[in-house]
Design a protein around this motif. Structure first.
Motif, PDB file in Angstrom:
ATOM      1  N   ASP A 187       0.978  -1.269   0.068  1.00  0.00           N
ATOM      2  CA  ASP A 187       0.181   0.205  -0.383  1.00  0.00           C
ATOM      3  C   ASP A 187       0.563   1.084   0.237  1.00  0.00           C
ATOM      4  O   ASP A 187       2.016   1.207   1.034  1.00  0.00           O
ATOM      5  N   PHE A 188       0.847   1.782  -0.925  1.00  0.00           N
ATOM      6  CA  PHE A 188       1.702   3.033  -0.751  1.00  0.00           C
ATOM      7  C   PHE A 188       1.453   4.689  -0.959  1.00  0.00           C
ATOM      8  O   PHE A 188       2.415   5.205  -0.347  1.00  0.00           O
ATOM      9  N   LYS A 189       0.211   4.526   0.311  1.00  0.00           N
ATOM     10  CA  LYS A 189      -0.087   5.403   0.820  1.00  0.00           C
ATOM     11  C   LYS A 189       0.034   5.902   2.505  1.00  0.00           C
ATOM     12  O   LYS A 189       0.479   4.528   2.781  1.00  0.00           O
ATOM     13  N   LEU A 190       0.584   7.194   2.533  1.00  0.00           N
ATOM     14  CA  LEU A 190       1.330   6.826   3.125  1.00  0.00           C
ATOM     15  C   LEU A 190       0.252   6.837   4.686  1.00  0.00           C
ATOM     16  O   LEU A 190      -0.512   7.861   4.293  1.00  0.00           O
ATOM     17  N   SER A 191       0.960   6.541   5.700  1.00  0.00           N
ATOM     18  CA  SER A 191      -0.041   7.286   6.638  1.00  0.00           C
ATOM     19  C   SER A 191      -0.158   8.869   7.690  1.00  0.00           C
ATOM     20  O   SER A 191       0.747   9.527   6.578  1.00  0.00           O
ATOM     21  N   GLU A 192      -0.936   9.062   7.946  1.00  0.00           N
ATOM     22  CA  GLU A 192      -1.369  10.804   8.055  1.00  0.00           C
ATOM     23  C   GLU A 192       0.305  11.184   9.449  1.00  0.00           C
ATOM     24  O   GLU A 192       0.207  12.087   8.957  1.00  0.00           O
ATOM     25  N   LYS A 193       0.618  10.666  10.095  1.00  0.00           N
ATOM     26  CA  LYS A 193       1.716  10.704  11.177  1.00  0.00           C
ATOM     27  C   LYS A 193       2.738  11.083   9.626  1.00  0.00           C
ATOM     28  O   LYS A 193       3.749  11.843  10.390  1.00  0.00           O
ATOM     29  N   THR A 194       2.960   9.385   8.498  1.00  0.00           N
ATOM     30  CA  THR A 194       3.989  10.091   7.711  1.00  0.00           C
ATOM     31  C   THR A 194       4.334  11.094   7.217  1.00  0.00           C
ATOM     32  O   THR A 194       4.779  11.639   6.826  1.00  0.00           O
ATOM     33  N   GLU A 195       2.502  10.843   6.637  1.00  0.00           N
ATOM     34  CA  GLU A 195       2.734  12.530   5.409  1.00  0.00           C
ATOM     35  C   GLU A 195       2.417  13.944   6.237  1.00  0.00           C
ATOM     36  O   GLU A 195       3.497  14.654   5.632  1.00  0.00           O
ATOM     37  N   ARG A 196       2.641  14.427   7.525  1.00  0.00           N
ATOM     38  CA  ARG A 196       2.334  14.915   7.874  1.00  0.00           C
ATOM     39  C   ARG A 196       3.629  15.462   8.216  1.00  0.00           C
ATOM     40  O   ARG A 196       4.379  16.512   8.250  1.00  0.00           O
ATOM     41  N   GLY A 221      15.488   9.199  21.263  1.00  0.00           N
ATOM     42  CA  GLY A 221      15.673  10.349  21.003  1.00  0.00           C
ATOM     43  C   GLY A 221      15.605  10.683  19.849  1.00  0.00           C
ATOM     44  O   GLY A 221      15.537  11.500  19.544  1.00  0.00           O
ATOM     45  N   GLY A 222      14.941   9.946  19.061  1.00  0.00           N
ATOM     46  CA  GLY A 222      14.514   9.460  17.277  1.00  0.00           C
ATOM     47  C   GLY A 222      13.134   9.973  17.804  1.00  0.00           C
ATOM     48  O   GLY A 222      11.986   9.854  18.022  1.00  0.00           O
ATOM     49  N   GLN A 223      12.867   9.361  16.177  1.00  0.00           N
ATOM     50  CA  GLN A 223      11.531   9.445  16.017  1.00  0.00           C
ATOM     51  C   GLN A 223      10.557   8.358  15.333  1.00  0.00           C
ATOM     52  O   GLN A 223       9.129   7.343  15.033  1.00  0.00           O
ATOM     53  N   GLY A 224      11.414   7.002  15.655  1.00  0.00           N
ATOM     54  CA  GLY A 224      11.077   6.470  15.609  1.00  0.00           C
ATOM     55  C   GLY A 224      10.504   5.494  14.191  1.00  0.00           C
ATOM     56  O   GLY A 224       9.822   4.473  13.993  1.00  0.00           O
ATOM     57  N   LEU A 225      11.009   6.476  13.300  1.00  0.00           N
ATOM     58  CA  LEU A 225      10.763   5.662  11.367  1.00  0.00           C
ATOM     59  C   LEU A 225      10.667   4.075  10.938  1.00  0.00           C
ATOM     60  O   LEU A 225      12.226   3.898  11.445  1.00  0.00           O
ATOM     61  N   SER A 226      10.026   3.666  10.215  1.00  0.00           N
ATOM     62  CA  SER A 226      10.544   1.923   9.768  1.00  0.00           C
ATOM     63  C   SER A 226      11.472   3.137   8.469  1.00  0.00           C
ATOM     64  O   SER A 226      10.545   3.791   8.070  1.00  0.00           O
ATOM     65  N   MET A 227      11.518   1.723   7.846  1.00  0.00           N
ATOM     66  CA  MET A 227      12.764   2.288   6.611  1.00  0.00           C
ATOM     67  C   MET A 227      11.217   2.736   5.689  1.00  0.00           C
ATOM     68  O   MET A 227      11.981   3.212   4.797  1.00  0.00           O
ATOM     69  N   ALA A 228      10.307   1.898   5.759  1.00  0.00           N
ATOM     70  CA  ALA A 228       9.567   2.486   4.682  1.00  0.00           C
ATOM     71  C   ALA A 228       8.935   3.744   4.565  1.00  0.00           C
ATOM     72  O   ALA A 228       8.875   4.690   3.952  1.00  0.00           O
ATOM     73  N   GLU A 229       8.692   4.398   6.271  1.00  0.00           N
ATOM     74  CA  GLU A 229       8.135   5.681   6.382  1.00  0.00           C
ATOM     75  C   GLU A 229       9.467   6.245   6.198  1.00  0.00           C
ATOM     76  O   GLU A 229       9.677   8.095   6.076  1.00  0.00           O
TER      77      GLU A 229
END
Length: 398
Positions: free
Chosen positions: A2-11, A67-75
């Protein structure tokens, strides 16, 4: 996928874009923004890093509890792409090589004590780091099994002797990850160690001059003469050095691709803005078919690179090493970056070749992309071996 970004990632992506547009791109036009190696000047870097931290844009790849943002590789993929629309971007967000790859591998394999001592200061931006592996011929390059630097056990210490070169960031690094030979075993003969810049027994021979603008700390040649490293500063088990290298290089190669896509997009942004208003023989350049072909092809190849990168990121997030997918992304995106900026310079003419835009900077930087973290030919060999082993299943789904 699913290529749609989550609301968190898009923001987050939008906030990074705004920061790059408002804070970083304007700095590129100011001569005092640059140090002697054509990167962002240290004082300005510190100011921008403080702003990025205040706005919650710091160390996207690291866990929130550190202290980071905790993103996955896809995010990370769309966010890294946005940050490197500026040539100053990645280091401002603490997501530049080699710190980026070093943080990720230490977070995965280091002990809790090692994370506290060696990883956390990098996350905090208190120190820079370096990954020490490549050697002058006939030592290890793309083939780690050729390593000549040795680590010999003496009591509770390891004694290191050898020479390394093209070690990115070594000129400013405090924390180093060192690869050395601990046995003659082809698969289990390498081990990984941690050392500090103030440890005696090593020196920087020179900062190697290069064609393009440099990362902070340059690309250095190092000499080791009886550097002593305590065994508790060893990473993973004895003989796990090749495994650590594989764990580190896959994600690190892919984050290179994410950042390079940002530079490729910025190149076309500059070109499209120029051809939209530049007229020749009564027509805008943008209305000429030949110009449209050049722009369309470059835009299409950027999108191909994005899809390959996102697919590899998704596979890494599933726990796969994604060696095949990372190699494909690395080859395609490194070529795409060069093509995009070359196209942009051609369309902008003398202006693109001048220093009035960052295109000439990006062009010189782009040439290294087909070499760093494995030359394109090495990755094509990896793909060929996979094809021979898998046959038609080379293209399997999932």
């Amino acid at each position: 996928m699913d290529f749609k970004l989550s609301e968190k990632t898009e923001r987050l992506r939008q906030r990074i874009r705004q920061f790059v547009d408002d804070e970083l791109i304007p700095l590129e036009k100011v001569a005092d923004s640059y140090d002697e190696h054509e990167n962002i000047a240290p004082a300005i870097l510190a100011q921008m890093q403080a702003k990025a931290r205040e706005r919650g844009l710091w160390s996207l790849q690291m866990p929130v509890e550190r202290g980071g943002q905790g993103l996955s590789m896809a995010e990370m993929a769309p966010c890294y792409e946005e940050m490197n629309r500026s040539i100053f971007g990645p280091v401002v967000f603490n997501s530049a090589a080699p710190d980026d790859g070093n943080m990720m591998v230490l977070n995965k394999v280091a002990t809790e004590e090692q994370k506290t001592t060696w990883l956390q200061p990098i996350i905090d931006g208190a120190v820079r780091s370096s990954f020490v592996m490549t050697e002058p011929a006939p030592g290890s390059g793309s083939d780690p099994s050729m390593m000549l630097t040795t680590a010999t056990k003496e009591g509770n210490d390891w004694v290191i002797n050898g020479r390394k070169h093209f070690i990115t960031g070594a000129g400013v690094a405090s924390h180093f990850i060192l690869m050395a030979k601990t046995s003659e075993d082809k698969r289990k003969g390498l081990s990984a160690f941690l050392f500090h810049k103030d440890d005696p027994g090593w020196e920087i021979i020179r900062r190697i001059p290069i064609m393009g603008p440099e990362e902070h700390g340059g690309h250095c040649e190092l000499q080791f003469n009886d550097l002593r490293i305590p065994d508790h500063h060893r990473l993973m088990e004895i003989g796990d050095g090749l495994k650590l290298t594989q764990i580190r290089l896959g994600p690190a190669r892919l984050t290179h691709c994410m950042r390079w896509l940002g530079l490729a997009k910025r190149s076309l942004e500059i070109a499209t803005e120029y051809v939209s208003h530049r007229e020749s023989f009564g027509f805008r350049l943008a209305d000429r078919e030949g110009v449209q072909w050049l722009l369309g092809e470059a835009a299409m190849e950027i999108q191909i690179g994005r899809l390959l990168t996102m697919h590899a990121a998704w596979k890494l997030d599933q726990g796969d090493f994604a060696r095949k997918e990372v190699s494909m992304a690395k080859v395609v995106v490194s070529n795409t970056l060069h093509k995009a900026v070359d196209t942009a310079i051609q369309l902008c003419g003398a202006r693109g070749y001048s220093k009035d835009t960052p295109l000439e900077w990006i062009y010189r930087y782009a040439r290294q992309a087909r070499l760093v973290d494995g030359a394109s030919e090495v990755h094509k060999m990896v793909l060929s071996k996979n094809l021979m082993n898998e046959g038609i299943d080379f293209w399997k789904w999932g």
